[in-house]
Design an enzyme around this catalytic site. Structure first.
Site, PDB file in Angstrom:
ATOM      1  N   TYR A  62       0.959  -1.253  -0.010  1.00 35.15           N
ATOM      2  CA  TYR A  62       0.187  -0.141  -0.040  1.00 35.15           C
ATOM      3  C   TYR A  62       0.798   1.153  -0.098  1.00 35.15           C
ATOM      4  O   TYR A  62       1.572   1.607   1.020  1.00 35.15           O
ATOM      5  CB  TYR A  62      -0.871  -0.080   1.028  1.00 35.15           C
ATOM      6  N   HIS A 130      -0.228 -12.010   1.268  1.00 36.02           N
ATOM      7  CA  HIS A 130      -1.314 -11.212   0.709  1.00 36.02           C
ATOM      8  C   HIS A 130      -2.052 -12.155  -0.499  1.00 36.02           C
ATOM      9  O   HIS A 130      -3.282 -11.664  -0.693  1.00 36.02           O
ATOM     10  CB  HIS A 130      -0.726  -9.982   0.182  1.00 36.02           C
ATOM     11  N   ARG A 213     -16.617  -1.899  -1.475  1.00 35.45           N
ATOM     12  CA  ARG A 213     -15.891  -0.859  -1.919  1.00 35.45           C
ATOM     13  C   ARG A 213     -16.638   0.416  -1.986  1.00 35.45           C
ATOM     14  O   ARG A 213     -16.500   1.248  -2.775  1.00 35.45           O
ATOM     15  CB  ARG A 213     -15.339  -0.999  -3.093  1.00 35.45           C
TER      16      ARG A 213
END
Length: 333
Positions: A62, A130, A213
């Site tokens: 990120y 991940h 989202r």
């Protein structure tokens, strides 16, 4: 519908980790969802801790890398208040360009040491792979992760977007505490095989994107997405063209039920996820304190059987239009 205060839940049984009933996804504070501000991100994390949210979720990719710095700064004086989760495996260059999904034992160790440095901590509470590297046996990846546990650098292990078979193989090497996968009223495929496997093995579920989202908040329209927002730029088919139009019709049904119950649509969507079991700990992401406070309020909502039935009728599992990613090749491996 009744209300209860924010409490705790336990992820996993073989290697349990007790965390707040819901956590905070920190990704959007650094990338992907429009403009970002490190200052506002740190303020949001501090407010989350004040509200009793203790599970903070980040990842090395990120930013890339900047989100771990941000989280590390935010918890510098409050490390004991936090269960810190981060992830490795989506390998990127400092300029943001993509390298590969990397699950080699050498990279596991390299990535962990780099994350510890960026976060400014001596251990990670929950360390996830991940994405599963199809070129490396999961036993080798998890074996390297287990070595980090033995060394005290990591406390608990997790996987993200792994298939039921991969989860079983990983768990045989070292107890897996949690699986992080997308789960919401709009994404329910984990219910078929993955969630039953988790419950058989005693592994918790940490749903990301429990608000679809942002769609399930009722605040997303075609005009509301900022330039630079990955939802606007084609990465997520559910936000494109006719698919978005169809999905907004479904969102309106959630809005109507939420209005009847006197809660926000986002709170209703989170309460539905929380109602799926005490082994489920969603991590809604936000970079704004008002949305954080709204999300935390969802933990106080207890939906009745009639409420849950109304939501199931309003949003049938196969009603959502579009895949959750444009490229689905790296999920449920």
């Amino acid at each position: 519908m009744t209300t209860t205060p924010l409490g705790t839940r336990t992820l996993g049984s073989a290697d349990p980790l007790t965390v707040s009933t819901l956590g905070l996804g920190c990704m959007g504070m650094s990338e992907f969802y429009g403009t970002t501000s490190e200052t506002h991100g740190i303020e949001t994390i501090h407010r989350a801790l004040d509200l009793g949210v203790t599970l903070l979720d980040t990842a090395d990719m990120y930013g890339p890398f900047t989100n771990e710095h941000l989280v590390g700064q935010a918890i510098r004086d409050r490390r004991d208040d936090v269960q810190l989760a981060t992830k490795f495996g989506n390998q990127r260059n400092p300029d943001g360009s993509w390298v590969r999904i990397n699950g080699t034992p050498e990279y596991v160790r390299e990535a962990c040491h780099a994350s510890l440095h960026r976060l400014g901590v001596d251990h990670i509470d929950l360390y996830y792979q991940h994405r599963v590297d199809p070129t490396v046996p999961i036993e080798e990846t998890v074996g390297a992760m287990a070595e980090l546990v033995a060394e005290g650098k990591v406390r608990h292990l997790g996987l993200s977007e792994a298939s039921a078979e991969t989860i079983r193989r990983a768990h045989a090497v070292h107890p897996v505490t949690a699986l992080q996968s997308e789960y919401s009223l709009f994404t329910r495929d984990v219910e078929d095989e993955i969630l039953p496997t988790l419950r058989e093995l005693g592994i918790g579920l940490v749903p990301y994107s429990p608000l679809g989202r942002g769609l399930l908040t009722g605040a997303v329209t075609r005009e509301s997405l900022e330039a630079g927002d990955s939802r606007k730029e084609g990465r997520f088919p559910r936000f494109q063209g006719e698919a978005l139009d169809a999905n907004l019709v479904l969102v309106e049904r959630v809005v109507q039920i939420a209005t009847r119950l006197g809660v926000t649509p986002g709170q209703l969507a989170l309460a539905w996820v929380l109602a799926q079991g005490d082994d489920v700990v969603p991590i809604p992401g936000t970079k704004r304190i008002p949305y954080l406070e709204e999300n935390v309020g969802a933990a106080a909502i207890m939906l009745s059987d009639a409420d849950l039935a109304a939501l199931s009728a309003a949003i049938p599992r196969d009603a959502v239009v579009g895949d959750r990613y444009g490229d689905m090749s790296s999920v449920n491996r």
